[in-house]
Write an enzyme that holds these catalytic residues in place. Structure first.
Site, PDB file in Angstrom:
ATOM      1  CG  HIS A  98       3.412  -7.868   0.509  1.00 47.83           C
ATOM      2  ND1 HIS A  98       4.669  -8.111  -0.013  1.00 47.83           N
ATOM      3  CD2 HIS A  98       2.620  -7.586  -0.553  1.00 47.83           C
ATOM      4  CE1 HIS A  98       4.635  -7.974  -1.325  1.00 47.83           C
ATOM      5  NE2 HIS A  98       3.392  -7.674  -1.677  1.00 47.83           N
ATOM      6  CG  HIS A 100      -1.875  -7.131  -1.980  1.00 49.51           C
ATOM      7  ND1 HIS A 100      -1.535  -5.883  -2.422  1.00 49.51           N
ATOM      8  CD2 HIS A 100      -0.849  -7.949  -2.345  1.00 49.51           C
ATOM      9  CE1 HIS A 100      -0.359  -5.929  -3.037  1.00 49.51           C
ATOM     10  NE2 HIS A 100       0.076  -7.184  -3.011  1.00 49.51           N
TER      11      HIS A 100
HETATM   12  P1  AMP Z   1       3.274  -7.020  -4.747  1.00 48.97           P
HETATM   13  O1  AMP Z   1       3.102  -6.703  -6.206  1.00 48.97           O
HETATM   14  O2  AMP Z   1       2.374  -8.095  -4.239  1.00 48.97           O
HETATM   15  O3  AMP Z   1       4.731  -7.243  -4.388  1.00 48.97           O
HETATM   16  O4  AMP Z   1       2.775  -5.713  -3.994  1.00 48.97           O
HETATM   17  C1  AMP Z   1       3.589  -4.665  -3.611  1.00 48.97           C
HETATM   18  C2  AMP Z   1       2.659  -3.560  -3.157  1.00 48.97           C
HETATM   19  O5  AMP Z   1       3.385  -2.693  -2.333  1.00 48.97           O
HETATM   20  C3  AMP Z   1       2.071  -2.713  -4.288  1.00 48.97           C
HETATM   21  O6  AMP Z   1       0.654  -2.745  -4.188  1.00 48.97           O
HETATM   22  C4  AMP Z   1       2.650  -1.327  -4.029  1.00 48.97           C
HETATM   23  O7  AMP Z   1       1.723  -0.309  -4.318  1.00 48.97           O
HETATM   24  C5  AMP Z   1       2.963  -1.380  -2.548  1.00 48.97           C
HETATM   25  N1  AMP Z   1       4.057  -0.542  -2.091  1.00 48.97           N
HETATM   26  C6  AMP Z   1       5.318  -0.514  -2.568  1.00 48.97           C
HETATM   27  N2  AMP Z   1       6.074   0.351  -1.853  1.00 48.97           N
HETATM   28  C7  AMP Z   1       5.271   0.860  -0.889  1.00 48.97           C
HETATM   29  C8  AMP Z   1       5.461   1.809   0.159  1.00 48.97           C
HETATM   30  N3  AMP Z   1       6.629   2.414   0.358  1.00 48.97           N
HETATM   31  N4  AMP Z   1       4.392   2.097   0.950  1.00 48.97           N
HETATM   32  C9  AMP Z   1       3.197   1.510   0.745  1.00 48.97           C
HETATM   33  N5  AMP Z   1       2.959   0.601  -0.223  1.00 48.97           N
HETATM   34  C10 AMP Z   1       3.980   0.292  -1.033  1.00 48.97           C
END
Ligand code: AMP
Ligand code: ZN
Length: 137
Positions: A98, A100
Site C-alpha cells: 500500500h 500512504h
Molecule cells: P503500514 O504501517 O505502512 O503497514 O500502514 C498500515 C496502515 O493501515 C496504518 O496507517 C493503519 O492505520 C491502516 N489500517 C489498518 N487497518 C485498516 C483498516 N481496516 N482500514 C483502514 N486503514 C487501516
C-alpha cells in the site's frame, strides 16, 4: 489467506472509498496521521514493493500523483507526503502493498520522519560500490 486489505480492496469489507478502478481502491486510513490520510491498495495481493509487478508499480505511482493533486485541491493542503513501507523494520504493519497519501497542513503535528545522521566516507564508498555491483548483475 486472511488479508484485511485484500478484503477491503475487493469490496468484501466496506471502507470509505475515494477512488476505484480495475487495479486499485483508494481508502481513508482508519488511523490518520493528518486529515485525509488515505491508502492506495492494489486489488491483487502483493506483500510489498519487491513482489509488486513493475507494470502495477508504474500505475500505482501515476495514481498517487492523480490523488495527491486532487486531494491537495479539495482539502487545500499546505504540503503532501507519499509514504510506502516495506518490512516490519521499516514500519510496515499490514503485509499487503500500500501507499500512504498524507495531506499535510502547517503545524499539523503529524510528526513523522527520521533523525538525520551524517554520511561517512566509508558508508558512501561501500554503498556506491555494492549497489552498482547489484545493478550490473
Ligand atoms: P503500514 O504501517 O505502512 O503497514 O500502514 C498500515 C496502515 O493501515 C496504518 O496507517 C493503519 O492505520 C491502516 N489500517 C489498518 N487497518 C485498516 C483498516 N481496516 N482500514 C483502514 N486503514 C487501516
Ligand atoms: Zn492482501
Amino acid at each position: 489467506m486472511d488479508c484485511i486489505f485484500c478484503k477491503i480492496a475487493n469490496g468484501e469489507i466496506p471502507a470509505a472509498t475515494l477512488y476505484e478502478d480495475d487495479d486499485f481502491r483508494v481508502i481513508m486510513d482508519m488511523g490518520p496521521a493528518a486529515k485525509g490520510h488515505s491508502l492506495i491498495l492494489p486489488k491483487q495481493h502483493y506483500a510489498n514493493i519487491y513482489e509488486l509487478p513493475e507494470e502495477l508499480a508504474v500505475k500505482a505511482f501515476s495514481l498517487a500523483k492523480k490523488m495527491a493533486t486532487a486531494m491537495t485541491k479539495a482539502l487545500n493542503t499546505d504540503g503532501f507526503n507519499i509514504v510506502q513501507n516495506n518490512g516490519a523494520a521499516a514500519g510496515q504493519t499490514v503485509f499487503h502493498f500500500h501507499m500512504h497519501l498524507i495531506p499535510r497542513y502547517e503545524n499539523d503535528g503529524a510528526g513523522f520522519g527520521w533523525n538525520p545522521g551524517s554520511l561517512t566516507d566509508a558508508d558512501r564508498e561501500e554503498v556506491l560500490k555494492k549497489v552498482a555491483a547489484v545493478l550490473a548483475e
